[in-house]
Design an enzyme around this catalytic site. Sequence first.
Site, PDB file in Angstrom:
ATOM      1  N   SER A  70      66.340  29.159 -20.334  1.00  0.00           N
ATOM      2  CA  SER A  70      66.869  28.264 -19.560  1.00  0.00           C
ATOM      3  C   SER A  70      68.175  27.624 -19.738  1.00  0.00           C
ATOM      4  O   SER A  70      69.086  27.271 -18.815  1.00  0.00           O
ATOM      5  CB  SER A  70      65.996  26.913 -19.358  1.00  0.00           C
ATOM      6  OG  SER A  70      65.108  26.952 -18.440  1.00  0.00           O
ATOM      7  N   LYS A  73      71.038  28.544 -17.335  1.00  0.00           N
ATOM      8  CA  LYS A  73      71.203  27.683 -16.052  1.00  0.00           C
ATOM      9  C   LYS A  73      72.602  26.957 -16.167  1.00  0.00           C
ATOM     10  O   LYS A  73      73.127  26.815 -15.099  1.00  0.00           O
ATOM     11  CB  LYS A  73      70.131  26.563 -15.869  1.00  0.00           C
ATOM     12  CG  LYS A  73      68.605  27.232 -15.631  1.00  0.00           C
ATOM     13  CD  LYS A  73      67.503  26.436 -15.622  1.00  0.00           C
ATOM     14  CE  LYS A  73      66.204  27.006 -15.306  1.00  0.00           C
ATOM     15  NZ  LYS A  73      65.107  26.145 -15.705  1.00  0.00           N
ATOM     16  N   TYR A 200      67.749  35.545 -11.297  1.00  0.00           N
ATOM     17  CA  TYR A 200      67.366  34.498 -12.219  1.00  0.00           C
ATOM     18  C   TYR A 200      66.718  35.246 -13.594  1.00  0.00           C
ATOM     19  O   TYR A 200      66.922  34.663 -14.779  1.00  0.00           O
ATOM     20  CB  TYR A 200      66.267  33.659 -11.567  1.00  0.00           C
ATOM     21  CG  TYR A 200      65.635  32.516 -12.473  1.00  0.00           C
ATOM     22  CD1 TYR A 200      66.154  31.461 -12.778  1.00  0.00           C
ATOM     23  CD2 TYR A 200      64.385  32.887 -13.175  1.00  0.00           C
ATOM     24  CE1 TYR A 200      65.877  30.272 -13.655  1.00  0.00           C
ATOM     25  CE2 TYR A 200      63.812  31.668 -13.613  1.00  0.00           C
ATOM     26  CZ  TYR A 200      64.499  30.783 -14.010  1.00  0.00           C
ATOM     27  OH  TYR A 200      63.808  29.758 -14.787  1.00  0.00           O
ATOM     28  N   TYR A 252      64.373  19.215 -20.166  1.00  0.00           N
ATOM     29  CA  TYR A 252      63.186  19.063 -19.555  1.00  0.00           C
ATOM     30  C   TYR A 252      62.819  17.553 -18.958  1.00  0.00           C
ATOM     31  O   TYR A 252      63.737  16.807 -18.760  1.00  0.00           O
ATOM     32  CB  TYR A 252      62.132  19.745 -20.194  1.00  0.00           C
ATOM     33  CG  TYR A 252      62.469  20.908 -20.447  1.00  0.00           C
ATOM     34  CD1 TYR A 252      62.377  22.142 -19.418  1.00  0.00           C
ATOM     35  CD2 TYR A 252      62.563  21.517 -21.747  1.00  0.00           C
ATOM     36  CE1 TYR A 252      62.724  23.620 -19.604  1.00  0.00           C
ATOM     37  CE2 TYR A 252      62.776  22.964 -21.962  1.00  0.00           C
ATOM     38  CZ  TYR A 252      63.078  23.745 -20.799  1.00  0.00           C
ATOM     39  OH  TYR A 252      63.421  25.144 -21.124  1.00  0.00           O
ATOM     40  N   VAL A 270      63.081  27.761 -23.180  1.00  0.00           N
ATOM     41  CA  VAL A 270      61.783  27.785 -23.717  1.00  0.00           C
ATOM     42  C   VAL A 270      61.688  28.794 -25.102  1.00  0.00           C
ATOM     43  O   VAL A 270      60.725  28.835 -25.754  1.00  0.00           O
ATOM     44  CB  VAL A 270      60.897  28.551 -22.643  1.00  0.00           C
ATOM     45  CG1 VAL A 270      61.044  29.942 -22.355  1.00  0.00           C
ATOM     46  CG2 VAL A 270      59.422  28.173 -22.867  1.00  0.00           C
TER      47      VAL A 270
HETATM   48  N1  GLU Z   1      62.016  32.080 -17.922  1.00  0.00           N
HETATM   49  C1  GLU Z   1      61.434  30.806 -17.749  1.00  0.00           C
HETATM   50  C2  GLU Z   1      60.884  30.555 -16.559  1.00  0.00           C
HETATM   51  O1  GLU Z   1      61.398  30.378 -15.576  1.00  0.00           O
HETATM   52  C3  GLU Z   1      62.368  29.672 -18.304  1.00  0.00           C
HETATM   53  C4  GLU Z   1      61.907  28.815 -18.872  1.00  0.00           C
HETATM   54  C5  GLU Z   1      62.765  27.748 -19.533  1.00  0.00           C
HETATM   55  O2  GLU Z   1      63.372  28.292 -20.578  1.00  0.00           O
HETATM   56  O3  GLU Z   1      62.608  26.682 -19.503  1.00  0.00           O
HETATM   57  O4  GLU Z   1      59.950  30.038 -16.469  1.00  0.00           O
END
Ligand code: GLU
Length: 316
Positions: A70, A73, A200, A252, A270
């Site tokens: 994530s 992003k 993504y 989060y 994650v």
């Molecule tokens: N590839 C993970 C997903 O899209 C990323 C999650 C993350 O790092 O929050 O579920």
Amino acid sequence: MTATDTSNDLDAELRQIAEIARPTARQGELADYIPALRDEDPDCFGLGLVDMDGTEHMVGDVDRPFAIQSISKVFALVLAMQRADRAEGVKKELWGRVGVEPSGDPFNSLVQLEHEQGVPRNPMINAGALVVDDILADHCGDARRELHDLVNELVGEEVALDDKVVHAEGNTGSRNRAMANLMLSFGNLDNSVDDVLDVYIYQCALTMTVRQLARASRFLANDGVDPATGRQILRPPLARRVNAIMLTCGTYDAAGEFAFDVGLPCKSGVAGAIMGVVPDRYGVAVWSPPLDPSGNSRAGKVALHELAERRGLSIF
Ligand code: GLU
């Protein structure tokens, strides 16, 4: 670091922080939805700071790569904001199709997306990142390549893609696929679900080290200018907005807790990494794979708290 601090003070302090934070990883749990995360060594721990003149302060496993997940992003958003800064239409599109409010819901929640007619709360949750990727797919010749090039540039060297993570994410991405389909049904996706997910998944599978993440976040601490090259990656007001989004939406459901306990713009992933920004001073990164219930690195959060507290780094 105050003017009287020496590098030695800071390095010794980072070692102390590592000693305090590392054992707390045992209270966390590894993400287990793909083998690369499930099989990671839970005892890995790395913490690093890079200052504006390029001095690197590193302790622990700072050169061991992991998928950035994530954290990517942030880079995708930066690329989209670069495009938006060049064309008013893209700017309207970007901020019309994704919001800037914390979600208060899990990062992969479908419920809120349904309630809010397919407009994701912010670009740091999965749905928001998918919209950003859709915009990149529209406005970049090759979104994956351009994103990868941006990360390489910020790090000053080539970062690798983990093909196994690409494959595994592809096999486990049903929820992300569901979100993309839901947004498509609301007219908030231009490209095919497969094309958007390809971007993504690719960005999630880029691998970086603590050292590289700390280097890569420095431009956000420096009014958008990469201190390594002098290149303006984003104009100052835009770099500040990225920091604002990281602070309010980057960790989060625990963004309030991070603001309270750490007080720095951060983005976590994650795989147990957290990339942070200390305005005017450092790019920061920490990595310890076990996560707390909110999905943030357990020991990573402790380390950032200790660092901010001891050095008075909170922006508040
Ligand atoms: N590839 C993970 C997903 O899209 C990323 C999650 C993350 O790092 O929050 O579920």
